[in-house]
Write an enzyme that holds these catalytic residues in place. Structure first.
Site, mmCIF file in Angstrom:
data_model
loop_
_atom_site.group_PDB
_atom_site.id
_atom_site.type_symbol
_atom_site.label_atom_id
_atom_site.label_comp_id
_atom_site.label_asym_id
_atom_site.label_seq_id
_atom_site.Cartn_x
_atom_site.Cartn_y
_atom_site.Cartn_z
ATOM 1 N N ASP A 131 -39.348 26.870 93.519
ATOM 2 C CA ASP A 131 -39.653 27.557 92.263
ATOM 3 C C ASP A 131 -38.396 28.306 91.825
ATOM 4 O OD1 ASP A 131 -41.070 29.313 90.280
ATOM 5 O OD2 ASP A 131 -42.829 28.473 91.260
ATOM 6 N N ASP B 144 -43.896 44.776 98.371
ATOM 7 C CA ASP B 144 -45.065 44.066 98.879
ATOM 8 C C ASP B 144 -44.701 42.768 99.597
ATOM 9 O OD1 ASP B 144 -46.495 46.076 97.710
ATOM 10 O OD2 ASP B 144 -47.165 44.891 95.993
ATOM 11 N N HIS C 196 -41.754 34.123 88.052
ATOM 12 C CA HIS C 196 -42.667 33.095 88.514
ATOM 13 C C HIS C 196 -42.634 32.869 90.020
ATOM 14 C CE1 HIS C 196 -44.598 29.076 88.748
ATOM 15 N NE2 HIS C 196 -45.346 29.616 87.807
ATOM 16 N N SER D 141 -50.656 27.102 88.430
ATOM 17 C CA SER D 141 -49.668 27.650 89.356
ATOM 18 C C SER D 141 -50.315 28.560 90.371
ATOM 19 C CB SER D 141 -48.653 28.505 88.589
ATOM 20 O OG SER D 141 -47.470 27.851 88.407
#
Length: 444
Positions: free
Chosen positions: A64, A73, A99, A258
């Site tokens: 990606d 996180d 993304h 996605s």
């Protein structure tokens, strides 16, 4: 900039995997956790899942955009990886696209703060992410494309590859790389596409790939989720909260196949952690055989073009008693990639060299003479046996029909043993259907 990356930059949601980016709502970090509805007791029951598996010791490659590995996180769960676009590492996002980071967080975010109770959490919070930033198209045109990215992921320890992308086409190099991954026992998961069209993305439709569509909180198919006969599974893909590549605005919310793809990859990581001896196809088999449908769709013939075999139910996939099944499970196998079997290629090459070195048929005159003599000897023996059988009156076939016991008319019945029917072609309403119609969704 490749075609697919351009579409991501224009409009925000055009191809599979593009999120509906917008300003993150004003909220405290724990409120973002509350917004992650797929993890709730009414959906996946994540807290119960994590008592069984957290994805430990499993690496998921995310092919990606580059990923922000320093996000609070995700910190510690993202490996350096590789950037096939700009060079260098894949865990250092430049902040221009969220993304890749969002997909990584859906899979393996661990939250932050006391008890990791703040921020977002992935479905497989102990899995490792291998970031592989890549150009979608252009294999062999001055840079490594999708095929090279897949091979890199396979060769660097990934047992699951997440591809929340929809390249407009896939090259022969990419197809060969998919075959290479399958032969190396790596599960590939890809998004169906976000056009609401009856045609999956070229990558999702490729043999060997688990194609994923998106559903909402009620288990209904998202109206922009592409569909088709190759669709295998669906998963949450509407109003999905996840991490951003930006430190200023650390969270985003979006829709898309996605996000659904990332949830399926995370579920696969949970299963690969608990069942390390299962093949990629057998992992897909557990996901398929425990998939569900909303009550209104309970009578569908499976696989359904819009739902596939249904939406994933990870807790059931982890805990139900399911036979391992065949090596390939429900996966349609791609053509073998020669580079995955070097020894086989070497032996084939050796025999090819030998054959090419012989200008004639290669049968020497003395060998022909020897063969002729041998034939005459065999004929003589046959004649002798026939003559003796006639004298002794033993001309009938052996007991049990021609070929002895087990031949036609024998105990085994006519011909060769029959192969069992393909379980993936059974209908859902008949005895032993695959999989049985579920009772409800959301929930386990």
């Amino acid at each position: 900039m490749s075609f697919t990356r351009t579409l991501r930059a224009v409009g925000g949601v055009v191809v599979a995997g593009a999120l509906l980016f917008g300003a993150a709502p004003t909220a405290s970090a724990d409120q973002f956790r509350d917004m992650q509805w797929p993890l709730s007791p009414k959906s996946f029951k994540a807290e119960d899942i994590w008592k069984v598996s957290t994805g430990k010791d499993v690496t998921v490659a995310v092919i990606d955009d580059a990923i922000n590995g320093s996000h609070p996180d995700l910190s510690g769960n993202v490996l350096p990886g590789k950037n096939f676009i700009a060079g260098g590492r894949g865990d250092q996002a430049d902040g221009t696209s969220d993304h890749g980071t969002a997909m990584a967080a859906i899979i393996a975010a661990h939250g932050h703060g006391p008890g990791n109770a703040d921020g977002v959490k992935g479905l497989a919070p102990d899995a490792k992410i291998l970031p592989v930033a890549y150009p979608v198209v252009g294999d062999g045109v001055g840079h490594v494309g999708l095929g090279g990215a897949i091979r890199y992921a396979v060769d660097n320890g990934a047992s699951v590859i997440n591809m929340s992308i929809a390249p407009p086409f896939i090259t022969d190099s990419a197809k060969e790389a998919v075959a290479y991954a399958v032969q190396k026992n790596v599960l590939i998961v890809a998004g169906a596409g976000n056009d609401g069209a009856g045609k999956l993305s070229a990558l999702a439709a490729a043999p060997g790939v688990v194609a994923v569509g998106a559903v909402d909180k009620a288990g209904q198919v998202w109206d922009k989720s592409n569909w088709g006969s190759q669709l295998m599974l669906t998963a949450p893909g509407v109003s999905i909260t996840s991490a951003s590549a930006s430190n200023a605005d650390p969270y985003v919310q979006g829709n898309g196949t996605s996000d659904a793809t990332a949830y399926v990859s995370a579920a696969a990581a949970l299963l690969r952690s608990k069942f390390p001896d299962l093949t990629a196809g057998q992992i897909a088999n557990r996901l398929v055989k425990t998939a569900g449908l909303p009550p209104s769709k309970a009578g569908l013939t499976l696989p359904d073009p819009h739902y596939g075999y249904g939406f994933i139910r990870p807790l059931r996939a982890l805990t139900q008693d399911i036979p391992a099944g065949s090596k390939n499970g429900p996966l349609k196998m791609p053509q073998a990639d020669p580079s995955a079997t070097a020894s086989g290629a070497s032996s084939a090459g050796a025999s090819g060299d030998q054959a090419s070195g012989q200008k004639s048929s290669g049968i020497k005159p003395m060998l022909l003479v020897g063969v002729g003599v041998g034939v005459l000897v065999v004929i003589g023996i046959i004649v002798l046996v026939v003559v003796r059988q006639k004298k002794n009156g033993r001309n009938g076939p052996p007991p049990g029909g021609f070929g002895g016991p087990g031949g036609p008319g024998g105990p085994a019945g006519p011909g060769f043993p029959q192969q069992p029917a393909n379980p993936y072609q059974q209908q859902p309403n008949g005895p032993g259907a695959f999989p049985p119609p579920p009772n409800q969704y959301p929930g386990q």
